[in-house]
Scaffold this motif. Sequence first.
Motif, PDB file in Angstrom:
ATOM      1  N   GLU A  57       0.840  -1.180   0.000  1.00 51.83           N
ATOM      2  CA  GLU A  57       0.000   0.000   0.000  1.00 51.83           C
ATOM      3  C   GLU A  57       0.886   1.244   0.000  1.00 51.83           C
ATOM      4  O   GLU A  57       2.043   1.203   0.420  1.00 51.83           O
ATOM      5  CB  GLU A  57      -0.967   0.026   1.192  1.00 51.83           C
ATOM      6  N   THR A  59       0.435   5.897   0.104  1.00 53.84           N
ATOM      7  CA  THR A  59      -0.489   7.000   0.366  1.00 53.84           C
ATOM      8  C   THR A  59      -0.031   8.255  -0.355  1.00 53.84           C
ATOM      9  O   THR A  59       1.159   8.592  -0.344  1.00 53.84           O
ATOM     10  CB  THR A  59      -0.577   7.278   1.882  1.00 53.84           C
ATOM     11  N   SER A  61      -0.606  12.394  -0.563  1.00 57.47           N
ATOM     12  CA  SER A  61      -1.122  13.503   0.238  1.00 57.47           C
ATOM     13  C   SER A  61      -1.896  14.510  -0.597  1.00 57.47           C
ATOM     14  O   SER A  61      -2.561  15.389  -0.056  1.00 57.47           O
ATOM     15  CB  SER A  61       0.034  14.215   0.957  1.00 57.47           C
ATOM     16  N   ASN A  86      -9.147   3.057  -2.736  1.00 52.13           N
ATOM     17  CA  ASN A  86      -9.646   4.436  -2.703  1.00 52.13           C
ATOM     18  C   ASN A  86     -10.739   4.688  -3.740  1.00 52.13           C
ATOM     19  O   ASN A  86     -10.843   5.779  -4.304  1.00 52.13           O
ATOM     20  CB  ASN A  86      -8.501   5.431  -2.890  1.00 52.13           C
ATOM     21  N   GLY A 111      -5.106   9.926  -1.079  1.00 49.77           N
ATOM     22  CA  GLY A 111      -5.653   8.773  -0.376  1.00 49.77           C
ATOM     23  C   GLY A 111      -4.693   7.610  -0.377  1.00 49.77           C
ATOM     24  O   GLY A 111      -3.550   7.716  -0.835  1.00 49.77           O
ATOM     25  N   THR A 112      -5.159   6.486   0.132  1.00 48.29           N
ATOM     26  CA  THR A 112      -4.335   5.280   0.240  1.00 48.29           C
ATOM     27  C   THR A 112      -4.757   4.261  -0.806  1.00 48.29           C
ATOM     28  O   THR A 112      -5.952   4.030  -1.024  1.00 48.29           O
ATOM     29  CB  THR A 112      -4.452   4.678   1.650  1.00 48.29           C
ATOM     30  N   TYR A 113      -3.761   3.643  -1.453  1.00 46.75           N
ATOM     31  CA  TYR A 113      -3.993   2.703  -2.549  1.00 46.75           C
ATOM     32  C   TYR A 113      -3.243   1.408  -2.304  1.00 46.75           C
ATOM     33  O   TYR A 113      -2.306   1.354  -1.488  1.00 46.75           O
ATOM     34  CB  TYR A 113      -3.547   3.320  -3.877  1.00 46.75           C
TER      35      TYR A 113
END
Length: 442
Positions: A57, A59, A61, A86, A111-113
């Motif tokens: 994962e 992230t 910003s 996300n 977001g977080t992927y």
Amino acid sequence: MKKIITSLTILLVCISGFISAYAAGQASGNENDPTVLTLNTYFDSYINTAHPADYYEFTLSKNEKILVECDNVSKSKEHIMTLSGNGIEPIYTTDATDGYSMYITAELNAGTYNISVKGDYASRASTGNLSYHIAVFDELNRGHVVNEADTVMIDDDFELDDFGNNDSGDWLDGFRPHYEYGVKTIEDETDGNSYMAFTPVNSSQYYVFEAKDVYSNKVLCSEFDIKFPSGNIEIQMKQASSNIDTNFKMAGRIRKYAYYLQYYSNGDWKYLFDNTNNWLKLNDTNKWYTMRITLDVRTNTYNIYLEERDSGKIISKAENISFGEECTHISHYNFSSTEKICIDNVKIFESEIDEKIGGYTYIKVPKNGTRQYKYFNTKSVSKKAWSADKWTILSSAAGISIDEDTGILSVSAEAKPGTILVSASRKYYPWVKNTYLVDIDR
């Protein structure tokens, strides 16, 4: 002037991304507990029959374009790399044609992927571990990238080095005739970042702060972060024998006049426009911007780009502007103002005047799906310097496209045999360019 002599130096001159550091170890095989990737840093891992998948994962910003690169995968076994999370529709690739590498590019929101790398152990036999390395690159569209043959004159971030020195010595004290001088000081933001402040001592007169040792008779490139004052300022690039030469010739000239930005061309002032096609207005004196100015002395034209420093969004630009006056070289670069100017991360360098493209000369149309091939500027210090060039295909062809930021060419099963011309130009100074002939076959 400073000549770049090592790859490390060049990477530091360029932009903050695209780090060549590695982390190693077997990544998580648990989809619910993925390994966290650091942006722009490779992670080395491996998969095998007992551990057929790795999960990661990362992230973001802010909203930006990213590239996922998975290198050194096996050509004898199919790998599947998938980007998800996300709320996006999953994107996957199984192609590893280009030097044992797989790529995914995508425009993503903050977001977080998640990323997964899987081996197809059901269909083929395998022995031992299949190792690979993976990275997520961001900031693909930002910054000048300095090539190995470029000449760097100024590269100042105004931070203290290991010996307690900063870059203030690259700048002359602000001067007026009759030996009256302004003040240059290093100041700090609340996060500890240092920057240079140029302060006049008499607000009724302009004081000129000049960069030392700037000279070019080819293509002069510059970028810097700037916090504009409420009053008027000028940025000047000219042909002059000294800082008191009254017979100078003005090449590029930009000024903040009241709330507006203007540039000088063919003896006239012209307004810079915003993205709504109105005069660009600068009201916030606490906001940092990034300005990029490139000047082609060979054609007496220049480009201006103004971005929001934190987002990288271009809010104004003017391209192929004629110089204020015809010049044979540029030997003077300065900031002048009646109020304090704040600048940071200044780079001024002379660019090489052509590109040299490397990559596949012969490519094949796949029977199904999409096959990828990577092209790169061989003069770039690193093939990971993604924003060094802007890529296009000059001759249109169905089923073939190229990512303008990364040089990754995609060929689908609908493509037809023939030839195409791949073109690369330096992103902020398109006068520097070249083409590459590619044959397409089945």
